[in-house]
Design a protein around this motif. Structure first.
Motif, short mmCIF file in Angstrom:
data_model
loop_
_atom_site.label_atom_id
_atom_site.label_comp_id
_atom_site.label_asym_id
_atom_site.label_seq_id
_atom_site.Cartn_x
_atom_site.Cartn_y
_atom_site.Cartn_z
N PHE A 1 -19.12 -36.51 32.47
CA PHE A 1 -19.52 -35.22 32.44
C PHE A 1 -18.41 -34.26 32.51
O PHE A 1 -17.44 -34.51 32.83
CB PHE A 1 -20.46 -34.91 33.67
CG PHE A 1 -19.92 -35.28 34.95
CD1 PHE A 1 -19.45 -34.35 35.74
CD2 PHE A 1 -19.85 -36.75 35.25
CE1 PHE A 1 -18.69 -34.47 36.77
CE2 PHE A 1 -18.96 -36.86 36.50
CZ PHE A 1 -18.52 -35.87 37.30
N TYR A 2 -18.79 -32.95 32.16
CA TYR A 2 -17.81 -31.84 32.21
C TYR A 2 -18.06 -30.86 33.23
O TYR A 2 -19.36 -30.65 33.50
CB TYR A 2 -17.61 -31.34 30.69
CG TYR A 2 -16.94 -32.26 29.85
CD1 TYR A 2 -15.54 -32.04 29.72
CD2 TYR A 2 -17.63 -33.38 29.25
CE1 TYR A 2 -15.12 -33.36 28.86
CE2 TYR A 2 -17.35 -34.07 28.26
CZ TYR A 2 -15.87 -34.16 28.12
OH TYR A 2 -15.12 -34.94 27.49
N THR A 3 -17.25 -30.09 33.87
CA THR A 3 -17.56 -29.03 34.88
C THR A 3 -16.21 -28.31 34.86
O THR A 3 -14.98 -28.79 34.46
CB THR A 3 -17.79 -29.70 36.25
OG1 THR A 3 -18.16 -28.78 37.01
CG2 THR A 3 -16.59 -30.59 36.85
N ASN A 4 -16.12 -27.00 35.73
CA ASN A 4 -15.07 -26.40 36.44
C ASN A 4 -14.62 -27.10 37.50
O ASN A 4 -15.28 -27.39 38.61
CB ASN A 4 -15.96 -25.10 36.49
CG ASN A 4 -14.71 -23.96 36.96
OD1 ASN A 4 -13.59 -24.44 37.68
ND2 ASN A 4 -15.00 -22.73 37.01
N ALA A 52 -7.05 -34.05 25.48
CA ALA A 52 -7.57 -34.24 24.38
C ALA A 52 -9.16 -34.41 24.00
O ALA A 52 -9.66 -33.48 23.41
CB ALA A 52 -6.87 -35.31 23.42
N GLU A 53 -9.57 -35.04 25.11
CA GLU A 53 -11.10 -35.31 25.10
C GLU A 53 -11.83 -34.12 25.59
O GLU A 53 -12.53 -33.68 25.23
CB GLU A 53 -11.37 -36.37 26.28
CG GLU A 53 -11.15 -37.65 25.63
CD GLU A 53 -11.28 -38.69 26.61
OE1 GLU A 53 -12.39 -39.56 26.52
OE2 GLU A 53 -10.68 -38.81 27.67
N ALA A 54 -11.21 -33.54 26.54
CA ALA A 54 -11.66 -32.07 27.19
C ALA A 54 -11.79 -30.99 26.06
O ALA A 54 -12.81 -30.26 25.91
CB ALA A 54 -11.01 -31.60 28.30
N ASP A 55 -10.61 -30.94 25.30
CA ASP A 55 -10.59 -30.08 24.30
C ASP A 55 -11.77 -30.10 23.32
O ASP A 55 -12.26 -29.10 22.52
CB ASP A 55 -9.13 -29.98 23.56
CG ASP A 55 -8.11 -29.21 24.49
OD1 ASP A 55 -8.32 -28.47 25.43
OD2 ASP A 55 -6.75 -29.64 24.42
N ALA A 56 -11.82 -31.52 22.66
CA ALA A 56 -12.70 -31.77 21.87
C ALA A 56 -14.03 -31.54 22.26
O ALA A 56 -14.83 -30.79 21.52
CB ALA A 56 -12.41 -33.10 21.51
N TYR A 57 -14.40 -31.72 23.26
CA TYR A 57 -15.98 -31.59 23.82
C TYR A 57 -16.02 -30.15 23.87
O TYR A 57 -17.02 -29.28 23.52
CB TYR A 57 -16.23 -32.10 25.04
CG TYR A 57 -17.69 -31.80 25.55
CD1 TYR A 57 -18.45 -32.07 24.65
CD2 TYR A 57 -17.91 -31.02 26.63
CE1 TYR A 57 -20.10 -31.72 25.08
CE2 TYR A 57 -19.22 -30.37 27.12
CZ TYR A 57 -20.10 -30.87 26.25
OH TYR A 57 -21.46 -30.40 26.39
N PHE A 58 -15.12 -29.29 24.51
CA PHE A 58 -15.20 -27.78 24.81
C PHE A 58 -15.45 -27.24 23.22
O PHE A 58 -16.33 -26.38 23.17
CB PHE A 58 -14.02 -27.26 25.37
CG PHE A 58 -14.25 -25.84 25.77
CD1 PHE A 58 -15.10 -25.53 27.11
CD2 PHE A 58 -13.55 -24.65 25.21
CE1 PHE A 58 -14.97 -24.20 27.48
CE2 PHE A 58 -13.87 -23.26 25.59
CZ PHE A 58 -14.47 -23.23 26.90
#
Length: 201
Positions: free
Chosen positions: A63-66, A106-112
């Motif tokens: 999952f993603y978050t601040n 890289a994973e965070a960049d791609a999802y964002f």
């Protein structure tokens, strides 16, 4: 009524989750990937909120978050969490527990980059979980960013990231009439496989 052994096979919890998640995605009217995320402070004070599952497989649940939010601060201080999926249309639940690790940049960049432009602007403009004097202040920040990035291509803020929960325990639950529910718990074994047992409801 089908037997517990038939409904809850004892071999591979990741494969069973994939099957259930696929069925939930086809039947739930909204957000089959919604899950409750429970975290805790270092002194054991818990908090829980709904987030969206954005990746899953044998290596874990993402999952993603601040990271500056309350949950982000709790994760940094105490990197263990629990997840709960409740698919009401299927009358099923899945509980997952384990340690958390941050995804790669890289994973965070791609999802964002895959998010809707308005979602990217909203995330970049938000000081998540911090006090806000009024909603107009937040919307003004969104519009200021929109003026700077009219195509919505705002870069990922450094504090916006993802976390992967590596499952150590997974429990599957099926609702049955008269509270005669079916439950099976899987526990990660030392060798990397899974041990499982049925549980009383």
């Amino acid at each position: 009524m089908s037997s517990a052994e038939d409904a809850l096979p004892a071999d591979d919890p990741i494969a069973l989750f994939e099957t259930w998640f696929g069925e939930a995605s086809a039947s739930e009217p909204n957000d089959a990937n919604a899950m409750a995320l429970a975290t805790a402070t270092v002194d054991g004070r818990p908090s829980v909120r709904m987030v969206l599952l954005k990746g899953h497989g044998p290596d874990g649940f993402v999952f993603y978050t601040n990271a500056g939010s309350r949950k982000g601060e709790e994760i940094r201080a105490n990197p263990h969490a629990a997840l709960l999926f409740h698919w009401k249309s299927l009358r099923r639940q899945v509980r997952i527990e384990g340690p958390l690790s941050e995804v790669t940049a890289a994973e965070a960049d791609a999802y964002f980059a895959s998010r809707h432009p308005d979602s990217r602007l909203g995330s970049a403009a938000s000081d998540q979980s911090r006090p806000l004097d009024n909603r107009a202040t937040y919307l003004a920040r969104v519009e200021a960013l929109r003026a700077d990035y009219p195509d919505g291509g705002v870069p990922r803020p450094p504090h916006w990231t993802g976390f992967r929960l590596a499952p150590e325990r997974i429990e599957f639950w099926i609702d049955r009439a008269h509270r005669l529910h079916e439950r099976r718990r899987f526990t990660r074994a030392a060798g990397g496989g899974w041990a499982s047992t049925l549980l009383y409801p």
